[in-house]
Design a protein around this motif. Structure first.
Motif, PDB file in Angstrom:
ATOM      1  N   ASN A   1      25.366  25.961  21.493  1.00  0.00           N
ATOM      2  CA  ASN A   1      24.918  27.295  22.571  1.00  0.00           C
ATOM      3  C   ASN A   1      24.160  26.617  23.677  1.00  0.00           C
ATOM      4  O   ASN A   1      23.598  27.541  24.558  1.00  0.00           O
ATOM      5  N   ALA A   2      23.875  25.143  23.868  1.00  0.00           N
ATOM      6  CA  ALA A   2      22.932  24.874  24.862  1.00  0.00           C
ATOM      7  C   ALA A   2      23.426  24.042  25.863  1.00  0.00           C
ATOM      8  O   ALA A   2      22.694  23.497  26.964  1.00  0.00           O
TER       9      ALA A   2
ATOM     10  N   ARG B   1      24.669  23.131   6.719  1.00  0.00           N
ATOM     11  CA  ARG B   1      25.380  24.388   6.594  1.00  0.00           C
ATOM     12  C   ARG B   1      25.286  25.295   7.687  1.00  0.00           C
ATOM     13  O   ARG B   1      26.008  26.095   7.998  1.00  0.00           O
ATOM     14  N   ILE B   2      24.059  25.564   8.503  1.00  0.00           N
ATOM     15  CA  ILE B   2      23.781  26.308   9.377  1.00  0.00           C
ATOM     16  C   ILE B   2      24.761  25.948  10.416  1.00  0.00           C
ATOM     17  O   ILE B   2      25.379  26.691  11.318  1.00  0.00           O
ATOM     18  N   ALA B   3      24.774  24.478  11.015  1.00  0.00           N
ATOM     19  CA  ALA B   3      25.765  24.108  11.900  1.00  0.00           C
ATOM     20  C   ALA B   3      27.195  24.570  11.636  1.00  0.00           C
ATOM     21  O   ALA B   3      28.063  24.664  12.258  1.00  0.00           O
ATOM     22  N   ILE B   4      27.723  24.481  10.530  1.00  0.00           N
ATOM     23  CA  ILE B   4      28.769  24.603  10.078  1.00  0.00           C
ATOM     24  C   ILE B   4      29.345  26.058  10.249  1.00  0.00           C
ATOM     25  O   ILE B   4      30.339  26.461  10.771  1.00  0.00           O
ATOM     26  N   ASN B   5      28.336  26.967   9.912  1.00  0.00           N
ATOM     27  CA  ASN B   5      28.578  28.489   9.933  1.00  0.00           C
ATOM     28  C   ASN B   5      28.521  28.793  11.270  1.00  0.00           C
ATOM     29  O   ASN B   5      29.266  29.716  11.740  1.00  0.00           O
ATOM     30  N   ALA B   6      27.758  28.109  12.138  1.00  0.00           N
ATOM     31  CA  ALA B   6      27.859  28.435  13.722  1.00  0.00           C
ATOM     32  C   ALA B   6      29.125  28.090  14.524  1.00  0.00           C
ATOM     33  O   ALA B   6      29.479  29.067  15.203  1.00  0.00           O
TER      34      ALA B   6
ATOM     35  N   ALA C   1      24.665  34.514  24.128  1.00  0.00           N
ATOM     36  CA  ALA C   1      23.440  34.987  23.227  1.00  0.00           C
ATOM     37  C   ALA C   1      23.058  36.166  23.796  1.00  0.00           C
ATOM     38  O   ALA C   1      22.430  37.102  23.115  1.00  0.00           O
ATOM     39  N   LEU C   2      23.359  36.323  25.237  1.00  0.00           N
ATOM     40  CA  LEU C   2      22.396  37.430  25.818  1.00  0.00           C
ATOM     41  C   LEU C   2      23.388  38.743  26.100  1.00  0.00           C
ATOM     42  O   LEU C   2      22.808  39.622  26.692  1.00  0.00           O
TER      43      LEU C   2
ATOM     44  N   GLY D   1      27.557  39.095  25.091  1.00  0.00           N
ATOM     45  CA  GLY D   1      28.566  39.274  25.063  1.00  0.00           C
ATOM     46  C   GLY D   1      29.562  38.341  26.223  1.00  0.00           C
ATOM     47  O   GLY D   1      30.650  38.084  26.149  1.00  0.00           O
ATOM     48  N   GLU D   2      28.783  38.102  27.404  1.00  0.00           N
ATOM     49  CA  GLU D   2      29.534  37.136  28.180  1.00  0.00           C
ATOM     50  C   GLU D   2      29.987  35.721  27.889  1.00  0.00           C
ATOM     51  O   GLU D   2      29.190  35.347  27.101  1.00  0.00           O
ATOM     52  N   GLU D   3      31.215  35.410  28.163  1.00  0.00           N
ATOM     53  CA  GLU D   3      31.790  34.014  27.871  1.00  0.00           C
ATOM     54  C   GLU D   3      30.793  32.930  28.768  1.00  0.00           C
ATOM     55  O   GLU D   3      30.469  33.240  29.953  1.00  0.00           O
ATOM     56  N   THR D   4      30.360  31.792  27.967  1.00  0.00           N
ATOM     57  CA  THR D   4      29.708  31.037  28.673  1.00  0.00           C
ATOM     58  C   THR D   4      30.761  29.741  28.714  1.00  0.00           C
ATOM     59  O   THR D   4      31.617  29.610  29.204  1.00  0.00           O
ATOM     60  N   GLY D   5      30.512  28.550  27.983  1.00  0.00           N
ATOM     61  CA  GLY D   5      31.564  27.327  27.723  1.00  0.00           C
ATOM     62  C   GLY D   5      32.563  27.398  26.589  1.00  0.00           C
ATOM     63  O   GLY D   5      32.622  28.735  26.192  1.00  0.00           O
ATOM     64  N   THR D   6      33.063  26.525  26.303  1.00  0.00           N
ATOM     65  CA  THR D   6      34.326  26.620  25.394  1.00  0.00           C
ATOM     66  C   THR D   6      33.903  25.468  24.229  1.00  0.00           C
ATOM     67  O   THR D   6      33.193  24.779  24.641  1.00  0.00           O
TER      68      THR D   6
END
Length: 461
Positions: free
Chosen positions: A20-21, A53-58, A80-81, A83-88
């Motif tokens: 997400n970064a 496991r957290i990374a896999i779930n994300a 995260a803010l 619903g708007e799409e950011t990258g892919t």
């Protein structure tokens, strides 16, 4: 220019939600990275396996409903803010690449082969996207060198977790004002609040100070920032002599930084104190002395919990007989040493130490077993925090319950995690993020008080 970021496994272990970064850009995860995460998630090392496991779930949360073709081309990452799409986010099937080219990649161990496959993914994308900025992101310095040497134009460290450009700018919890402070002040309102003297100044006089920070000058003036806003600054007037004459559980400060740490850690409104500094500066001793004082004399807390992270070998001893305290003893010997300092002059030091440990209800814990619990009415000490990531420290601090206080100790010169530097340590992140929180305090305890040999070693070896 389109930007494509290829993530190494260690980035996702360092920050499980790193996908997400990268804002509006394209994130690519090689299949080899997923395979490594799958292998790591079942390790006995609970810290790293949990983050895998957290990374896999994300990743699954974004890709679970996408078609195979969409997964390879890129699925929008929700913002995260709202619903708007950011990258892919895309998965690259690197098993389809001909890894025979370049030939040197065939040599080496399995771990090296995995590194080379990930580098090959970035090289492949660089060839197929000549007009794009293709970058490999890894926390492995040697892998960055290998990637550059293999012809990859752009290689970076993961920088989102950096809160500073240079460690020298990290908050110390105090500021020395040269000369006489009052000679530089045009206007001040001084008032009494109970037995305390307060000075109210314009914020412009000291624009960079933060709450609970100590200020002192060459003329003997000492104060602590009690409150601060955009316009005003409120200083609590302190006495240097009174600070130096503080006493907790038979312990007195040996230098001015220790004196400020004494005062800071004992403030009832401060729920978290972060003590940094070199080995032998007294961090552990101060934390322990105040804990015994607060539990046995002030009756503020019901128990003391002492914890630190343990190397993977500590997991393996779980099958052997013994209590958790007995198993943690080798990694918490520093606290036993400091209990001996506090009670070494008693008529029967061993009996005194055992009595205090029982009376203060001192419990030794591994950080691996603290998650999922809440600690109420407790005084919590986290030792050797410099080797923890931001994610790990956050998960620990969120365990602090009602009427509890946490003290975090660490020395940034003694990091033994290969993927953590002083700039990316969770301890640095915690200091910078909490320095403006009114219920947190930071203090860099300097000056080696252990011995002249320890001072020499810290400065010269």
């Amino acid at each position: 220019m389109e930007k494509v970021y290829v993530l190494d496994t260690n980035v996702l272990l360092h920050d499980p939600i790193a996908i997400n970064a990268f804002h509006e850009h394209r994130v690519v995860i090689p299949m080899t990275v997923l395979e490594e995460l799958d292998h790591i998630k079942d390790r006995r090392d609970k810290d790293v396996s949990r983050e895998a496991r957290i990374a896999i779930n994300a990743i699954d949360k974004i890709l679970f409903n996408a078609s195979p073709k969409a997964i390879q081309e890129g699925v929008p990452i929700p913002s995260a803010l709202g619903g708007e799409e950011t990258g892919t986010l895309a998965i690259f099937p690197d098993q389809l690449i001909d890894h025979n080219v370049p030939a040197p990649y065939l040599d080496g161990s399995q771990h090296q082969a995995n590194d080379n496959r990930i580098i090959n993914v970035a090289l492949n994308l660089q060839v197929k996207n000549p007009n794009a900025y293709v970058c490999l992101v890894t926390k492995d310095i040697n892998m960055r060198l290998k990637a550059k040497g293999s012809g990859l134009e752009n290689v970076e460290d993961y920088r989102k977790d950096r809160v500073l450009e240079d460690i020298q700018y990290m908050a110390k919890g105090y500021e020395h004002l040269p000369g006489s402070f009052w000679s530089q002040v045009d206007k001040v309102d001084t008032l009494r609040d109970g037995g305390q003297t307060l000075h109210v100044l314009n914020r412009e006089v000291l624009p960079k100070v933060h709450i609970n920070e100590f200020l002192y000058d060459d003329s003997g003036f000492v104060s602590m920032v009690r409150s601060v806003d955009e316009e005003k600054l409120e200083l609590l007037d302190l006495s240097r002599d009174q600070l130096m004459n503080q006493r907790m559980w038979g312990l007195s400060p040996r230098n001015f930084e220790q004196a400020m740490a004494f005062f800071l850690i004992s403030r009832p409104h401060i729920d978290m104190t972060v003590l940094t500094g070199p080995a032998g500066s007294g961090k552990t001793l101060i934390a322990l002395a105040y804990g015994l004082h607060a539990i046995l004399e002030e009756k503020r807390f019901d128990k003391m919990i002492v914890a630190r992270s343990t190397p993977p070998i500590a997991e393996d001893i779980g099958f052997l007989p013994g209590t958790e305290e007995e198993k943690m003893a080798p990694w918490l010997a520093a606290f036993e040493d400091n209990l001996e300092v506090l009670h070494g002059t008693d008529e029967s030091p061993y009996s005194s130490i055992e009595y205090v440990k029982d009376k203060a209800n001192i419990q030794f814990k591994s950080l691996n077993f603290m998650r999922g619990r809440s600690f109420n009415n407790a005084y919590i000490v986290i030792d050797e925090a410099q080797g923890l990531t931001q994610f790990q420290l956050k998960s620990i601090i969120t365990r602090v319950g009602v009427n509890s206080k946490i003290v975090v100790l660490g020395n940034l010169a003694q990091i033994d995690n290969q993927y953590i530097s002083p700039l990316t340590s969770g301890l640095t992140y915690l200091v910078e993020k909490s320095k403006n929180f009114e219920h947190a305090g930071v203090m860099h305890v300097n000056g080696i008080e252990r011995s002249r040999l320890a001072a020499f070693a810290e400065e010269n070896l």
